[in-house]
Design a protein around this motif. Sequence first.
Motif, PDB file in Angstrom:
ATOM      1  N   ASP A  78       0.787  -1.300  -0.015  1.00 57.10           N
ATOM      2  CA  ASP A  78      -0.042   0.014  -0.051  1.00 57.10           C
ATOM      3  C   ASP A  78       0.653   1.233  -0.135  1.00 57.10           C
ATOM      4  OD1 ASP A  78      -2.233  -1.472   0.092  1.00 57.10           O
ATOM      5  OD2 ASP A  78      -2.719  -1.416   2.184  1.00 57.10           O
ATOM      6  N   ALA A  79       1.980   1.297   0.691  1.00 55.95           N
ATOM      7  CA  ALA A  79       2.808   2.252   0.881  1.00 55.95           C
ATOM      8  C   ALA A  79       3.358   2.682  -0.518  1.00 55.95           C
ATOM      9  CB  ALA A  79       3.769   2.160   1.883  1.00 55.95           C
ATOM     10  N   ARG A  80       3.915   1.830  -1.293  1.00 57.39           N
ATOM     11  CA  ARG A  80       4.507   1.748  -2.711  1.00 57.39           C
ATOM     12  C   ARG A  80       3.451   2.262  -3.479  1.00 57.39           C
ATOM     13  NH1 ARG A  80       7.519  -2.735  -1.215  1.00 57.39           N
ATOM     14  NH2 ARG A  80       5.891  -4.271  -1.663  1.00 57.39           N
ATOM     15  N   GLU A  81       2.228   1.729  -3.415  1.00 52.74           N
ATOM     16  CA  GLU A  81       1.224   2.534  -4.381  1.00 52.74           C
ATOM     17  C   GLU A  81       0.984   4.097  -3.703  1.00 52.74           C
ATOM     18  OE1 GLU A  81      -3.535   1.848  -5.314  1.00 52.74           O
ATOM     19  OE2 GLU A  81      -2.582   0.092  -4.151  1.00 52.74           O
ATOM     20  N   LEU A  82       0.905   4.280  -2.877  1.00 53.37           N
ATOM     21  CA  LEU A  82       0.990   5.613  -2.234  1.00 53.37           C
ATOM     22  C   LEU A  82       1.872   6.427  -2.990  1.00 53.37           C
ATOM     23  CD1 LEU A  82      -0.352   8.073  -0.750  1.00 53.37           C
ATOM     24  CD2 LEU A  82       0.768   7.060   1.250  1.00 53.37           C
ATOM     25  N   ALA A  83       3.362   6.108  -2.773  1.00 54.32           N
ATOM     26  CA  ALA A  83       4.436   6.683  -3.279  1.00 54.32           C
ATOM     27  C   ALA A  83       4.296   6.805  -4.845  1.00 54.32           C
ATOM     28  CB  ALA A  83       5.699   5.903  -2.888  1.00 54.32           C
ATOM     29  N   LYS A  84       3.777   5.734  -5.650  1.00 53.92           N
ATOM     30  CA  LYS A  84       3.463   6.134  -6.872  1.00 53.92           C
ATOM     31  C   LYS A  84       2.439   7.017  -7.212  1.00 53.92           C
ATOM     32  CE  LYS A  84       5.039   1.222  -8.239  1.00 53.92           C
ATOM     33  NZ  LYS A  84       4.508  -0.075  -8.687  1.00 53.92           N
ATOM     34  N   MET A  85       1.378   7.174  -6.479  1.00 56.86           N
ATOM     35  CA  MET A  85       0.384   8.131  -6.809  1.00 56.86           C
ATOM     36  C   MET A  85       0.979   9.357  -6.399  1.00 56.86           C
ATOM     37  SD  MET A  85      -2.804   6.117  -4.545  1.00 56.86           S
ATOM     38  CE  MET A  85      -3.564   7.641  -4.119  1.00 56.86           C
ATOM     39  N   ILE A  86       1.917   9.881  -5.522  1.00 52.57           N
ATOM     40  CA  ILE A  86       2.500  10.941  -5.194  1.00 52.57           C
ATOM     41  C   ILE A  86       3.407  11.266  -6.204  1.00 52.57           C
ATOM     42  CG2 ILE A  86       4.107  12.188  -3.796  1.00 52.57           C
ATOM     43  CD1 ILE A  86       2.823  10.537  -1.317  1.00 52.57           C
ATOM     44  N   GLU A  87       4.073  10.206  -6.878  1.00 55.29           N
ATOM     45  CA  GLU A  87       5.019  10.622  -8.016  1.00 55.29           C
ATOM     46  C   GLU A  87       4.306  11.015  -9.144  1.00 55.29           C
ATOM     47  OE1 GLU A  87       8.109   7.966 -10.531  1.00 55.29           O
ATOM     48  OE2 GLU A  87       7.945   7.638  -8.537  1.00 55.29           O
ATOM     49  N   SER A  88       3.233  10.371  -9.515  1.00 56.76           N
ATOM     50  CA  SER A  88       2.303  10.701 -10.692  1.00 56.76           C
ATOM     51  C   SER A  88       1.785  12.121 -10.637  1.00 56.76           C
ATOM     52  CB  SER A  88       1.252   9.609 -11.022  1.00 56.76           C
ATOM     53  OG  SER A  88       1.798   8.175 -11.066  1.00 56.76           O
ATOM     54  N   ALA A  89       1.284  12.372  -9.250  1.00 56.54           N
ATOM     55  CA  ALA A  89       0.884  13.682  -9.002  1.00 56.54           C
ATOM     56  C   ALA A  89       1.891  14.719  -9.314  1.00 56.54           C
ATOM     57  CB  ALA A  89       0.291  13.821  -7.733  1.00 56.54           C
ATOM     58  N   GLU A  90       3.044  14.825  -8.821  1.00 54.65           N
ATOM     59  CA  GLU A  90       4.032  15.510  -8.945  1.00 54.65           C
ATOM     60  C   GLU A  90       4.549  15.737 -10.518  1.00 54.65           C
ATOM     61  OE1 GLU A  90       6.983  15.162  -5.149  1.00 54.65           O
ATOM     62  OE2 GLU A  90       7.031  13.543  -6.254  1.00 54.65           O
ATOM     63  N   GLU A  91       4.561  14.639 -11.148  1.00 53.20           N
ATOM     64  CA  GLU A  91       4.847  14.654 -12.642  1.00 53.20           C
ATOM     65  C   GLU A  91       3.902  15.464 -13.268  1.00 53.20           C
ATOM     66  OE1 GLU A  91       5.147  10.654 -14.040  1.00 53.20           O
ATOM     67  OE2 GLU A  91       7.304  10.555 -12.989  1.00 53.20           O
ATOM     68  N   GLU A  92       2.387  15.270 -12.991  1.00 53.92           N
ATOM     69  CA  GLU A  92       1.350  15.780 -13.675  1.00 53.92           C
ATOM     70  C   GLU A  92       1.325  17.190 -13.354  1.00 53.92           C
ATOM     71  OE1 GLU A  92      -3.485  15.939 -13.208  1.00 53.92           O
ATOM     72  OE2 GLU A  92      -2.269  14.247 -12.666  1.00 53.92           O
ATOM     73  N   PHE A  93       1.787  17.664 -12.329  1.00 57.44           N
ATOM     74  CA  PHE A  93       1.981  19.110 -11.792  1.00 57.44           C
ATOM     75  C   PHE A  93       2.926  19.733 -12.487  1.00 57.44           C
ATOM     76  CE2 PHE A  93       3.028  22.673  -8.899  1.00 57.44           C
ATOM     77  CZ  PHE A  93       1.792  23.508  -8.856  1.00 57.44           C
ATOM     78  N   GLU A  94       4.025  18.995 -12.632  1.00 57.02           N
ATOM     79  CA  GLU A  94       5.352  19.657 -13.317  1.00 57.02           C
ATOM     80  C   GLU A  94       4.960  19.799 -14.832  1.00 57.02           C
ATOM     81  OE1 GLU A  94       9.529  17.844 -14.561  1.00 57.02           O
ATOM     82  OE2 GLU A  94       9.017  17.885 -12.256  1.00 57.02           O
ATOM     83  N   ILE A  95       4.094  19.043 -15.472  1.00 64.26           N
ATOM     84  CA  ILE A  95       3.879  18.844 -16.949  1.00 64.26           C
ATOM     85  C   ILE A  95       2.835  20.313 -16.995  1.00 64.26           C
ATOM     86  CG2 ILE A  95       2.217  18.069 -18.811  1.00 64.26           C
ATOM     87  CD1 ILE A  95       3.628  15.244 -17.605  1.00 64.26           C
ATOM     88  N   LEU A  96       2.018  20.384 -16.046  1.00 66.25           N
ATOM     89  CA  LEU A  96       0.893  21.556 -16.283  1.00 66.25           C
ATOM     90  C   LEU A  96       1.644  22.902 -15.942  1.00 66.25           C
ATOM     91  CD1 LEU A  96      -2.001  22.599 -16.413  1.00 66.25           C
ATOM     92  CD2 LEU A  96      -1.955  22.605 -14.054  1.00 66.25           C
ATOM     93  N   MET A  97       2.612  22.975 -15.236  1.00 66.37           N
ATOM     94  CA  MET A  97       3.321  24.158 -14.942  1.00 66.37           C
ATOM     95  C   MET A  97       4.377  24.458 -16.087  1.00 66.37           C
ATOM     96  SD  MET A  97       2.402  24.831 -11.810  1.00 66.37           S
ATOM     97  CE  MET A  97       2.043  26.443 -12.777  1.00 66.37           C
ATOM     98  N   ARG A  98       4.889  23.494 -16.838  1.00 72.75           N
ATOM     99  CA  ARG A  98       5.637  23.684 -18.049  1.00 72.75           C
ATOM    100  C   ARG A  98       4.676  24.272 -19.263  1.00 72.75           C
ATOM    101  NH1 ARG A  98       9.052  18.722 -17.977  1.00 72.75           N
ATOM    102  NH2 ARG A  98       7.249  17.610 -18.450  1.00 72.75           N
TER     103      ARG A  98
END
Length: 100
Positions: A78-98
């Motif tokens: 579950d913690a690995r899944e949460l870490a992946k969710m956080i990583e995806s959210a960070e990538e999504e936000f970075e793409i949006l800002m770019r």
Amino acid sequence: MLAVHRQFILPGHRGLHADVTVIPTGELEVNIKEKNNSLKAEFEDLYFFSSGKATDIVCRDPVSHDEVRWQLHMASDDARELAKMIESAEEEFEILMRDL
């Protein structure tokens, strides 16, 4: 850009459920339903410590990194899944800002 919501069962605590919301702007919200306990953190304040089949997620104070604001004990999968969710959210936000 949407918040992602997921529910996890916490190990070692009979029937405790953690409602987790990952917000792409860099925030994590956790609500322990049975205890009506709400926890919040910025992504950069979170630390994952794994030992065997369990992982502790620790939110440290942003000013004094020695001070723990809250801690959550989760199954490692579950913690690995949460870490992946956080990583995806960070990538999504970075793409949006770019793109702006």
